[in-house]
Design a protein around this motif. Structure first.
Motif, PDB file in Angstrom:
ATOM      1  N   ASP A  58       0.830  -1.207   0.000  1.00 13.61           N
ATOM      2  CA  ASP A  58       0.000   0.000   0.000  1.00 13.61           C
ATOM      3  C   ASP A  58       0.870   1.264   0.000  1.00 13.61           C
ATOM      4  O   ASP A  58       0.609   2.235   0.725  1.00 13.61           O
ATOM      5  N   ASP A  59       1.931   1.212  -0.794  1.00 15.19           N
ATOM      6  CA  ASP A  59       2.862   2.334  -0.955  1.00 15.19           C
ATOM      7  C   ASP A  59       3.598   2.695   0.336  1.00 15.19           C
ATOM      8  O   ASP A  59       4.109   3.810   0.490  1.00 15.19           O
ATOM      9  N   LYS A  60       3.662   1.752   1.273  1.00 14.02           N
ATOM     10  CA  LYS A  60       4.395   1.977   2.519  1.00 14.02           C
ATOM     11  C   LYS A  60       5.523   0.955   2.656  1.00 14.02           C
ATOM     12  O   LYS A  60       5.323  -0.231   2.388  1.00 14.02           O
ATOM     13  N   ARG A  61       6.688   1.454   3.068  1.00 16.22           N
ATOM     14  CA  ARG A  61       7.818   0.552   3.289  1.00 16.22           C
ATOM     15  C   ARG A  61       7.580  -0.263   4.553  1.00 16.22           C
ATOM     16  O   ARG A  61       7.184   0.281   5.594  1.00 16.22           O
ATOM     17  N   ARG A  62       7.819  -1.550   4.441  1.00 14.32           N
ATOM     18  CA  ARG A  62       7.628  -2.457   5.570  1.00 14.32           C
ATOM     19  C   ARG A  62       8.914  -3.222   5.840  1.00 14.32           C
ATOM     20  O   ARG A  62       9.758  -3.385   4.951  1.00 14.32           O
ATOM     21  N   ASN A  95       5.775  -4.721   9.953  1.00 10.09           N
ATOM     22  CA  ASN A  95       6.176  -3.582  10.767  1.00 10.09           C
ATOM     23  C   ASN A  95       6.530  -2.394   9.876  1.00 10.09           C
ATOM     24  O   ASN A  95       6.910  -2.558   8.715  1.00 10.09           O
ATOM     25  N   GLU A  96       6.419  -1.203  10.459  1.00 13.38           N
ATOM     26  CA  GLU A  96       6.931  -0.043   9.751  1.00 13.38           C
ATOM     27  C   GLU A  96       8.421  -0.249   9.480  1.00 13.38           C
ATOM     28  O   GLU A  96       9.131  -0.893  10.270  1.00 13.38           O
ATOM     29  N   TYR A  97       8.896   0.328   8.389  1.00 16.23           N
ATOM     30  CA  TYR A  97      10.300   0.143   8.030  1.00 16.23           C
ATOM     31  C   TYR A  97      11.227   0.737   9.093  1.00 16.23           C
ATOM     32  O   TYR A  97      10.960   1.795   9.665  1.00 16.23           O
ATOM     33  N   TYR A 322      12.318   4.776  14.928  1.00 15.14           N
ATOM     34  CA  TYR A 322      11.023   5.435  14.780  1.00 15.14           C
ATOM     35  C   TYR A 322      10.989   6.795  15.481  1.00 15.14           C
ATOM     36  O   TYR A 322      10.389   7.755  14.982  1.00 15.14           O
ATOM     37  N   LEU A 323      11.624   6.874  16.663  1.00 16.22           N
ATOM     38  CA  LEU A 323      11.594   8.106  17.455  1.00 16.22           C
ATOM     39  C   LEU A 323      12.761   9.036  17.151  1.00 16.22           C
ATOM     40  O   LEU A 323      12.875  10.101  17.752  1.00 16.22           O
TER      41      LEU A 323
END
Length: 434
Positions: A58-62, A95-97, A322-323
């Motif tokens: 969905d156009d998101k890096r995982r 997971n998020e990349y 992420y942070l």
């Protein structure tokens, strides 16, 4: 085994990976009463291999991952099949990349070898010598007839750990430790038993002797306890491992994983005690118990809380990415300075001092803590009696305003801090007074 794993990873098409190889040699002793019932030695080599898979959905890096345990008895072909399966499974983890920790090579890391990880007095001793020293300490207090050690286990080990990943991490270290458990039985009055475990990474034989002595005293008192305390609100004194459990709330809540997922509202500089503190302020330092984390991140002692204010958000590489923070590694140990009030002073007013729970727990999400009482001493201002049964229930968000730590200290494998903490207005479920 590392070369065989690397070859199998390449053949399986795994381009991103982490390998944690451990070689553990141990000497294990099993006792019935004072007699050695069984002795064995082990030499085990195994590895945890995590493969990672980057993809877009969905156009998101995982970033997906899957871990497998590898034994040195496996062939390269068997490893390759395991890694192919793991790589396939990683595609279902969305997971998020994030990026793996890109650290130092062994030579570069050695230049920054962590001074906070002190050399152990176990270094240079054989496993047999270590086991013998702790056996002598364990049984030094076993001198009475009606309260005694009815069984014990002692495991002395040395582990060589080698960590490699696909982003250049290549570090290793050795760690000695001794751990075990024992059961104390008292046949005077009620026939009762108390289970204790222990773990040390230095020659803390005096600490083990003290633990055995206190457990024997506790078990004797438990044999004479016949009723639960009356239900009500008490000034409660908690000792031993319960102090570490209470303070774990602040360590857990400042971890980057809870903060990123919004389970914790802690932020650097915030007052973790809520600002309305009437008694002791919390000071807490994360301890580097190994020179590197399991991701190969160099570890060092880090000040976490100073006078109740959060100094640091800590954690591994994923949530640090992420942070947008520095990854510190995941800590297992921490220390807290001694308080200014002695146990004798704590005992100057009525109290319920809990020495043993069936299971004492802290919920780091909402701050609730509690457990079922196995042994406590109830002091009403005139007499002190042993009690058993009932439970305590409290919340650190209220209790933290009036915490008092003892000036006496304790040292365990992962915790160095006050021996006791006193909490006020704690609910106790017990006998209902008419």
């Amino acid at each position: 085994m590392i070369e065989k794993i690397l070859s199998a990873l390449k053949a399986a098409g795994a381009e991103m990976y982490q390998i944690t190889e451990t070689k553990t040699e141990s000497s294990e002793l099993f006792f019935i009463r004072r007699s050695l019932d069984m002795q064995r030695k082990k030499n085990v080599c195994q590895a945890t291999v995590t493969v990672y898979r980057e993809f877009t959905e969905d156009d998101k890096r995982r970033m997906g991952s899957a871990a497998v345990q590898v034994q040195d008895s496996l062939t390269r072909e068997q490893m390759e099949e395991m890694f192919r399966d793991a790589l396939y499974a990683a595609g279902f983890v969305k997971n998020e990349y994030y990026e793996l920790y890109g650290g130092q090579t062994a030579d570069a890391a050695d230049e920054d070898a962590e001074e906070d990880v002190k050399a152990s007095a176990m270094d240079g001793k054989t496993l047999t010598e270590i086991a013998r020293c702790f056996t002598e300490a364990l049984y030094a207090e076993d001198t009475e007839k009606d309260v005694f050690l009815n069984s014990a286990e002692i495991f002395a080990s040395v582990t060589a750990c080698h960590i490699i990943n696909s982003r250049g991490v290549d570090v290793s270290y050795r760690k000695s430790r001794v751990e075990g458990e024992f059961v104390v039985q008292c046949t005077a009055g009620q026939d009762v038993e108390t289970y204790q475990d222990f773990a040390y990474e230095d020659m803390n034989t005096d600490a083990l002797r003290r633990k055995v002595r206190e457990t024997m005293e506790m078990t004797r008192a438990r044999a004479g306890a016949v009723s639960a305390p009356p239900a009500g609100t008490y000034r409660v004194i908690l000792k031993g491992a319960c102090v570490e459990t209470i303070l774990s709330y602040y360590v857990d809540r400042s971890n980057s994983s809870l903060i990123y997922q919004k389970y914790s509202t802690f932020r650097t500089g915030c007052d973790v005690q809520g600002g309305e503190v009437e008694k002791d302020r919390i000071n807490l330092t994360l301890k580097a118990t190994e020179p590197y984390s399991m991701e190969g991140i160099p570890m060092k002692d880090r000040e976490l809380v100073k006078d109740g204010k959060l100094q640091l958000i800590h954690g591994g590489s994923r949530f640090a990415y992420y942070l947008q923070l520095e990854p510190t590694g995941n800590y297992r140990g921490y220390r807290v300075p001694a308080g200014t009030v002695s146990l004798e002073e704590m005992h100057g007013e009525p109290y319920l001092e809990v020495l043993n729970f069936s299971d004492f727990q802290m919920d780091s999400f909402d701050g609730h803590f509690g457990g079922e009482i196995r042994l406590a001493f109830l002091y009403d201002g005139e007499k002190k009696i042993p009690v058993t049964g009932g439970s305590i229930n409290g919340n650190i968000l209220e209790a933290q305003k009036k915490l008092v730590f003892s000036s006496e200290m304790q040292v365990e494998k992962n915790f160095e801090g006050p021996l006791a903490v006193c909490l006020e207005n704690i609910n106790v479920a017990g006998n209902q007074e008419s």
